[in-house]
Design an enzyme around this catalytic site. Structure first.
Site, PDB file in Angstrom:
ATOM      1  N   LYS A  21      -1.780  -0.836  -9.509  1.00  0.00           N
ATOM      2  CA  LYS A  21      -2.013   0.439 -10.139  1.00  0.00           C
ATOM      3  C   LYS A  21      -1.077   1.515  -9.523  1.00  0.00           C
ATOM      4  O   LYS A  21      -0.867   2.374 -10.271  1.00  0.00           O
ATOM      5  CB  LYS A  21      -3.399   0.674  -9.901  1.00  0.00           C
ATOM      6  CG  LYS A  21      -3.875   1.149  -8.495  1.00  0.00           C
ATOM      7  CD  LYS A  21      -5.287   1.328  -8.747  1.00  0.00           C
ATOM      8  CE  LYS A  21      -6.236   1.261  -7.193  1.00  0.00           C
ATOM      9  NZ  LYS A  21      -5.508   2.125  -6.198  1.00  0.00           N
ATOM     10  N   ARG A  96     -13.617   6.981  -6.270  1.00  0.00           N
ATOM     11  CA  ARG A  96     -13.862   5.652  -5.766  1.00  0.00           C
ATOM     12  C   ARG A  96     -15.080   5.208  -5.499  1.00  0.00           C
ATOM     13  O   ARG A  96     -15.599   4.308  -5.342  1.00  0.00           O
ATOM     14  CB  ARG A  96     -13.423   5.679  -4.358  1.00  0.00           C
ATOM     15  CG  ARG A  96     -12.508   4.230  -4.219  1.00  0.00           C
ATOM     16  CD  ARG A  96     -11.599   4.849  -3.103  1.00  0.00           C
ATOM     17  NE  ARG A  96     -10.772   3.376  -2.517  1.00  0.00           N
ATOM     18  CZ  ARG A  96      -9.420   3.441  -2.385  1.00  0.00           C
ATOM     19  NH1 ARG A  96      -8.622   4.134  -2.957  1.00  0.00           N
ATOM     20  NH2 ARG A  96      -8.810   2.370  -1.849  1.00  0.00           N
ATOM     21  N   ARG A 135       1.920  -8.594   0.067  1.00  0.00           N
ATOM     22  CA  ARG A 135       2.081  -6.946   0.308  1.00  0.00           C
ATOM     23  C   ARG A 135       2.257  -6.981   1.823  1.00  0.00           C
ATOM     24  O   ARG A 135       2.933  -6.151   2.632  1.00  0.00           O
ATOM     25  CB  ARG A 135       1.331  -6.145  -0.183  1.00  0.00           C
ATOM     26  CG  ARG A 135       1.712  -4.724  -0.264  1.00  0.00           C
ATOM     27  CD  ARG A 135       1.174  -3.835  -1.016  1.00  0.00           C
ATOM     28  NE  ARG A 135      -0.327  -3.612  -0.535  1.00  0.00           N
ATOM     29  CZ  ARG A 135      -1.384  -2.910  -1.153  1.00  0.00           C
ATOM     30  NH1 ARG A 135      -1.115  -2.241  -2.141  1.00  0.00           N
ATOM     31  NH2 ARG A 135      -2.459  -2.932  -0.284  1.00  0.00           N
ATOM     32  N   ARG A 141       1.575  -3.202   6.082  1.00  0.00           N
ATOM     33  CA  ARG A 141       0.265  -2.346   6.202  1.00  0.00           C
ATOM     34  C   ARG A 141      -0.782  -2.963   7.146  1.00  0.00           C
ATOM     35  O   ARG A 141      -1.141  -3.913   7.168  1.00  0.00           O
ATOM     36  CB  ARG A 141      -0.158  -2.169   4.922  1.00  0.00           C
ATOM     37  CG  ARG A 141       0.207  -0.875   4.223  1.00  0.00           C
ATOM     38  CD  ARG A 141      -0.035  -0.746   2.814  1.00  0.00           C
ATOM     39  NE  ARG A 141      -1.433  -0.723   2.725  1.00  0.00           N
ATOM     40  CZ  ARG A 141      -1.809   0.048   1.732  1.00  0.00           C
ATOM     41  NH1 ARG A 141      -1.419   0.402   0.615  1.00  0.00           N
ATOM     42  NH2 ARG A 141      -3.205   0.136   1.609  1.00  0.00           N
ATOM     43  N   ARG A 152     -12.195  -4.500   1.943  1.00  0.00           N
ATOM     44  CA  ARG A 152     -11.704  -3.349   0.784  1.00  0.00           C
ATOM     45  C   ARG A 152     -12.116  -3.908  -0.552  1.00  0.00           C
ATOM     46  O   ARG A 152     -12.462  -3.130  -1.503  1.00  0.00           O
ATOM     47  CB  ARG A 152     -10.157  -3.051   1.018  1.00  0.00           C
ATOM     48  CG  ARG A 152      -9.984  -2.348   2.168  1.00  0.00           C
ATOM     49  CD  ARG A 152      -8.401  -2.388   2.669  1.00  0.00           C
ATOM     50  NE  ARG A 152      -7.418  -1.774   1.605  1.00  0.00           N
ATOM     51  CZ  ARG A 152      -6.585  -2.027   1.239  1.00  0.00           C
ATOM     52  NH1 ARG A 152      -6.099  -3.272   1.581  1.00  0.00           N
ATOM     53  NH2 ARG A 152      -5.699  -1.259   0.603  1.00  0.00           N
TER      54      ARG A 152
HETATM   55  P1  AMP Z   1      -5.701   2.831  -1.030  1.00  0.00           P
HETATM   56  O1  AMP Z   1      -4.264   2.986  -0.612  1.00  0.00           O
HETATM   57  O2  AMP Z   1      -5.945   3.500  -2.160  1.00  0.00           O
HETATM   58  O3  AMP Z   1      -6.093   1.378  -0.918  1.00  0.00           O
HETATM   59  O4  AMP Z   1      -6.270   3.594   0.282  1.00  0.00           O
HETATM   60  C1  AMP Z   1      -6.245   3.353   1.717  1.00  0.00           C
HETATM   61  C2  AMP Z   1      -7.197   3.633   2.135  1.00  0.00           C
HETATM   62  O5  AMP Z   1      -7.294   5.076   2.388  1.00  0.00           O
HETATM   63  C3  AMP Z   1      -8.609   3.139   1.678  1.00  0.00           C
HETATM   64  O6  AMP Z   1      -9.022   1.724   2.351  1.00  0.00           O
HETATM   65  C4  AMP Z   1      -9.613   4.136   2.135  1.00  0.00           C
HETATM   66  O7  AMP Z   1      -9.594   3.946   3.683  1.00  0.00           O
HETATM   67  C5  AMP Z   1      -8.905   5.459   2.032  1.00  0.00           C
HETATM   68  N1  AMP Z   1      -8.942   5.977   1.012  1.00  0.00           N
HETATM   69  C6  AMP Z   1      -7.846   6.190  -0.221  1.00  0.00           C
HETATM   70  N2  AMP Z   1      -8.681   6.904  -1.299  1.00  0.00           N
HETATM   71  C7  AMP Z   1      -9.919   6.977  -0.910  1.00  0.00           C
HETATM   72  C8  AMP Z   1     -11.018   7.746  -1.696  1.00  0.00           C
HETATM   73  N3  AMP Z   1     -10.907   8.058  -2.702  1.00  0.00           N
HETATM   74  N4  AMP Z   1     -12.104   7.773  -0.925  1.00  0.00           N
HETATM   75  C9  AMP Z   1     -12.383   7.398   0.228  1.00  0.00           C
HETATM   76  N5  AMP Z   1     -11.342   7.064   1.099  1.00  0.00           N
HETATM   77  C10 AMP Z   1      -9.970   6.759   0.417  1.00  0.00           C
END
Ligand code: AMP
Length: 207
Positions: A21, A96, A135, A141, A152
């Site tokens: 995405k 989310r 990844r 990461r 996650r």
């Molecule tokens: P992502 O790259 O979108 O997987 O985000 C990495 C991390 O950032 C997630 O595992 C959460 O810890 C935090 N995070 C990102 N977006 C959100 C959100 N909308 N609400 C809460 N935590 C978020």
């Protein structure tokens, strides 16, 4: 150029981690001339930069848990209030959960705005996991370890996937098969948007 370019483009892209995405979201945002707003990227940049926000969220992100809604929604409201998001945006990774959907609804309603589409990128769990493992090797990461990946994905299934049930009755959800080459999936997205009358502005055309 054709006259029917979309005048507002307010999109969400929703899908499990590893669904592609982020990559697809950038392409859609570029084509429509709107900023891609990825909350995960914003949090990671803050962690890397050692900001106050970064210090508050670092441990949460490393565990793969969700940052509290209050903090996340405020961050998003600030970002969407910037002038470059006036005619649209593509949100990746937000909302989310149900609380964040309510926060976004309130924010948009107060501005007299509404979403144009919610792109749902569908990828089977096994495929997501194998892409995330890849990844982890390529990008290193800290939240792409086996244990954190499992956490996650579990949070995605429990809290994030159900938000689609809030958007479906509003007729906003555009379901896209996320399995295939990058180009194939991109084409599916643009075809699905076009079938709803959502056509990108011509690159370089006046906004
Ligand atoms: P992502 O790259 O979108 O997987 O985000 C990495 C991390 O950032 C997630 O595992 C959460 O810890 C935090 N995070 C990102 N977006 C959100 C959100 N909308 N609400 C809460 N935590 C978020």
């Amino acid at each position: 150029m054709t006259a029917a370019a979309t005048s507002s483009a307010r999109f969400l892209i929703v899908g499990p981690q590893g669904s592609g995405k982020g990559t697809q979201g950038v392409l859609v945002a570029e084509a429509f001339g709107v900023p891609q707003v990825a909350t995960g990227d914003i949090f990671r940049a803050n962690v890397a930069g050692g900001t106050e926000l970064g210090k508050r969220v670092q441990a949460i992100i490393e565990a793969g848990d969700l940052v509290p809604d209050e903090l996340t929604s405020e961050l998003v409201r600030d970002r969407l209030s910037q002038p470059d998001a006036a005619s649209g945006f593509l949100l990746d990774g937000y909302p989310r959960n149900r609380g964040q959907v309510a926060d976004l609804d309130d924010f948009l309603a107060a501005r007299g705005e509404q979403l144009d589409a919610v792109l749902e990128l569908e990828v089977p769990r096994d495929e997501s996991i194998s892409r995330l493992r890849h990844r982890a090797i390529e990008q290193g990461r800290t939240d792409d370890t086996e244990e954190v990946i499992a956490n996650r994905l579990a949070i995605y299934e429990r809290e994030t996937a159900p938000i689609l049930d809030l958007y479906r009755p509003r007729g906003l959800v555009v379901r896209i098969d996320g399995v295939g080459s990058l180009d194939e999936v991109t084409s599916r997205i643009f075809e699905a948007l076009a079938s709803r009358g959502l056509v990108p502005r011509h690159p370089g055309a006046a906004a």
